[in-house]
Design an enzyme around this catalytic site. Structure first.
Site, PDB file in Angstrom:
ATOM      1  N   SER A 143     -20.405  38.377 -35.651  1.00  0.00           N
ATOM      2  CA  SER A 143     -21.925  39.094 -34.643  1.00  0.00           C
ATOM      3  C   SER A 143     -21.973  40.264 -36.095  1.00  0.00           C
ATOM      4  CB  SER A 143     -22.236  38.941 -33.623  1.00  0.00           C
ATOM      5  OG  SER A 143     -23.066  40.399 -33.315  1.00  0.00           O
TER       6      SER A 143
ATOM      7  N   TYR B 155     -17.369  43.087 -26.308  1.00  0.00           N
ATOM      8  CA  TYR B 155     -17.964  42.291 -27.512  1.00  0.00           C
ATOM      9  C   TYR B 155     -18.089  42.122 -28.678  1.00  0.00           C
ATOM     10  CZ  TYR B 155     -21.533  39.518 -28.913  1.00  0.00           C
ATOM     11  OH  TYR B 155     -22.246  38.518 -30.345  1.00  0.00           O
TER      12      TYR B 155
END
Length: 131
Positions: free
Chosen positions: A26, A79
């Site tokens: 990501s 994250y």
């Protein structure tokens, strides 16, 4: 996690005529989230090993637990840090296994429960990431 599954699959991949590892990463894992040049240098080192990477990731967890992470240059996003670690792992594996195609892909900011369906990319479209 990803590392253990990958390590267990390596013997099978090594026997394949077209071995490939594709990790779903990501943009959240970009180097800019690190607040320390020393950490950037460690994660981008051309000699980084899986063991060293694991130690770096363990250090992040320790610093989060003792609340020293910001003063030591770590990001405020777990994250993002997990994805940064995955991208670094992808680079290490690609270097260690030059006979394999090893890549990470970013499906984009997809509309999922994780982000309260805020992403503009339909999850089905995100799943169709070029490899």
């Amino acid at each position: 996690g990803t590392l253990e599954v990958t390590e267990r699959c390596l013997p099978l991949l090594e026997r394949s005529s077209s071995p490939r590892i594709i990790n779903v990463a990501s943009y959240a894992g970009r180097l800019a989230i690190l607040r320390s040049q020393e950490l950037v240098d460690a994660f981008t080192s051309e000699t980084l090993t899986v063991s060293e990477l694991s130690s770096l990731m363990d250090e992040f967890v320790r610093c989060v637990n003792d609340e020293s992470y910001t003063s030591k240059g770590w990001p405020t996003t777990c994250y993002g840090m997990s994805k940064l670690g995955l991208i670094a792992l992808t680079r290490v594996l690609a270097r260690q296994h030059p006979d394999m195609m090893v890549n990470s892909v970013d499906p984009g900011y997809c509309c999922t429960d994780q982000n309260n369906n805020q992403g503009p990319v339909d999850a089905a479209d995100g799943a169709y990431t070029p490899y």
